[in-house]
Scaffold this motif. Structure first.
Motif, short mmCIF file in Angstrom:
data_model
loop_
_atom_site.label_atom_id
_atom_site.label_comp_id
_atom_site.label_asym_id
_atom_site.label_seq_id
_atom_site.Cartn_x
_atom_site.Cartn_y
_atom_site.Cartn_z
N GLU A 42 -4.10 0.03 -14.90
CA GLU A 42 -3.65 1.36 -14.48
C GLU A 42 -4.39 2.45 -15.23
OE1 GLU A 42 0.57 0.95 -15.05
OE2 GLU A 42 0.85 0.12 -13.03
N ASP A 43 -4.68 2.22 -16.51
CA ASP A 43 -5.48 3.18 -17.28
C ASP A 43 -6.90 3.26 -16.72
OD1 ASP A 43 -3.31 3.67 -18.93
OD2 ASP A 43 -4.07 2.45 -20.60
N GLN A 44 -7.45 2.11 -16.34
CA GLN A 44 -8.79 2.10 -15.76
C GLN A 44 -8.79 2.83 -14.42
OE1 GLN A 44 -10.50 -1.79 -15.21
NE2 GLN A 44 -12.53 -0.96 -14.84
N ARG A 45 -7.77 2.62 -13.62
CA ARG A 45 -7.66 3.31 -12.33
C ARG A 45 -7.62 4.82 -12.54
NH1 ARG A 45 -2.63 1.75 -8.81
NH2 ARG A 45 -1.62 2.57 -10.66
N ALA A 46 -6.81 5.28 -13.50
CA ALA A 46 -6.73 6.72 -13.79
C ALA A 46 -8.08 7.26 -14.25
CB ALA A 46 -5.65 6.97 -14.85
N ALA A 48 -6.85 -6.04 -8.11
CA ALA A 48 -6.36 -6.78 -9.28
C ALA A 48 -4.91 -6.40 -9.59
CB ALA A 48 -7.25 -6.50 -10.48
N ILE A 49 -4.58 -5.12 -9.46
CA ILE A 49 -3.20 -4.69 -9.70
C ILE A 49 -2.27 -5.34 -8.67
CG2 ILE A 49 -1.62 -2.71 -9.60
CD1 ILE A 49 -3.90 -1.03 -10.89
N ALA A 50 -2.68 -5.33 -7.42
CA ALA A 50 -1.84 -5.90 -6.36
C ALA A 50 -1.63 -7.40 -6.52
CB ALA A 50 -2.47 -5.60 -4.99
N GLU A 51 -2.62 -8.09 -7.08
CA GLU A 51 -2.54 -9.53 -7.24
C GLU A 51 -1.89 -9.98 -8.54
OE1 GLU A 51 -6.57 -10.83 -6.71
OE2 GLU A 51 -6.57 -10.38 -4.57
N SER A 75 -10.33 10.24 -12.34
CA SER A 75 -10.65 11.49 -13.04
C SER A 75 -11.57 11.14 -14.22
CB SER A 75 -9.37 12.15 -13.53
OG SER A 75 -9.65 13.37 -14.15
N PRO A 76 -12.82 10.79 -13.92
CA PRO A 76 -13.71 10.29 -14.97
C PRO A 76 -14.17 11.37 -15.96
CG PRO A 76 -14.90 10.46 -12.91
CD PRO A 76 -13.47 10.81 -12.61
N THR A 77 -14.27 10.96 -17.20
CA THR A 77 -14.85 11.80 -18.24
C THR A 77 -16.36 11.67 -18.18
OG1 THR A 77 -14.86 10.01 -19.86
CG2 THR A 77 -12.86 11.39 -19.77
N LEU A 78 -17.06 12.52 -18.89
CA LEU A 78 -18.52 12.42 -18.94
C LEU A 78 -18.94 11.05 -19.48
CD1 LEU A 78 -21.28 13.71 -18.58
CD2 LEU A 78 -21.04 14.72 -20.87
N ARG A 79 -18.24 10.57 -20.48
CA ARG A 79 -18.53 9.25 -21.06
C ARG A 79 -18.38 8.15 -20.00
NH1 ARG A 79 -19.11 7.18 -26.02
NH2 ARG A 79 -18.51 5.04 -26.37
N THR A 84 -20.21 3.45 -6.50
CA THR A 84 -19.83 2.60 -7.63
C THR A 84 -18.37 2.82 -8.02
OG1 THR A 84 -22.09 2.53 -8.48
CG2 THR A 84 -20.34 2.04 -10.06
N ILE A 85 -17.97 4.08 -8.07
CA ILE A 85 -16.57 4.39 -8.40
C ILE A 85 -15.65 3.82 -7.33
CG2 ILE A 85 -14.89 6.26 -8.60
CD1 ILE A 85 -17.04 7.87 -10.08
N ALA A 86 -15.98 4.01 -6.06
CA ALA A 86 -15.14 3.52 -4.97
C ALA A 86 -15.02 1.99 -5.00
CB ALA A 86 -15.70 3.98 -3.63
N GLU A 87 -16.13 1.31 -5.23
CA GLU A 87 -16.11 -0.16 -5.30
C GLU A 87 -15.27 -0.63 -6.48
OE1 GLU A 87 -20.20 -1.24 -5.57
OE2 GLU A 87 -20.64 -0.63 -3.51
N THR A 88 -15.47 -0.01 -7.63
CA THR A 88 -14.73 -0.41 -8.83
C THR A 88 -13.24 -0.11 -8.67
OG1 THR A 88 -16.71 0.06 -10.14
CG2 THR A 88 -14.65 -0.21 -11.35
N LEU A 89 -12.92 1.03 -8.09
CA LEU A 89 -11.53 1.39 -7.84
C LEU A 89 -10.87 0.39 -6.90
CD1 LEU A 89 -9.38 3.45 -8.53
CD2 LEU A 89 -10.23 4.88 -6.69
#
Length: 114
Positions: free
Chosen positions: A39-43, A21-24, A47-51, A10-15
């Motif tokens: 860019e904030d979402q990518r970061a 989206a950034i490239a486009e 490095s995901p938080t528990l939330r 899921t993380i890999a697909e979303t990333l």
């Protein structure tokens, strides 16, 4: 448990979606704020938080409801120790014909009061 139900995928697909989206994004002042959010979402994905992990698990279970029963008990334990995450627990899909969930954080809290 999150990894067992496919959190890494899921993380890999979303990333990948965020990177695309950034490239486009067109260059220009109108895209600056949107680019910053992406860019904030990518970061956050790198490095995901528990939330963030909990939110991604709920999203994965929403797409694949058959996964929810596998994580419900562990998720209830997590919500019990991190009450700020209990709102995510109630977003998990319910099993067909299920009644009250014995792992429900509200039920656990009620039992402790008794």
């Amino acid at each position: 448990m999150a990894l067992e139900i496919g959190l890494a995928e899921t993380i890999a697909e979303t990333l990948k979606d965020v990177e695309r989206a950034i490239a486009e994004l067109p260059d220009g002042p109108s895209a600056v704020r949107y680019r910053r959010r992406l860019e904030d979402q990518r970061a956050a994905l790198k490095s995901p938080t528990l939330r963030n992990i909990v939110a991604l698990v709920v999203a994965r279970c929403a797409k694949h409801p058959d996964l929810a029963p596998r994580i419900r008990r562990g998720f209830a334990d997590l919500a019990e120790h991190h009450p700020e995450l209990a709102g995510f627990y109630v977003q998990l899909p319910q099993a067909e014909g299920a009644g009250a969930d014995e792992g429900d954080p509200a039920l656990i809290a009620e039992r402790r009061r008794v």
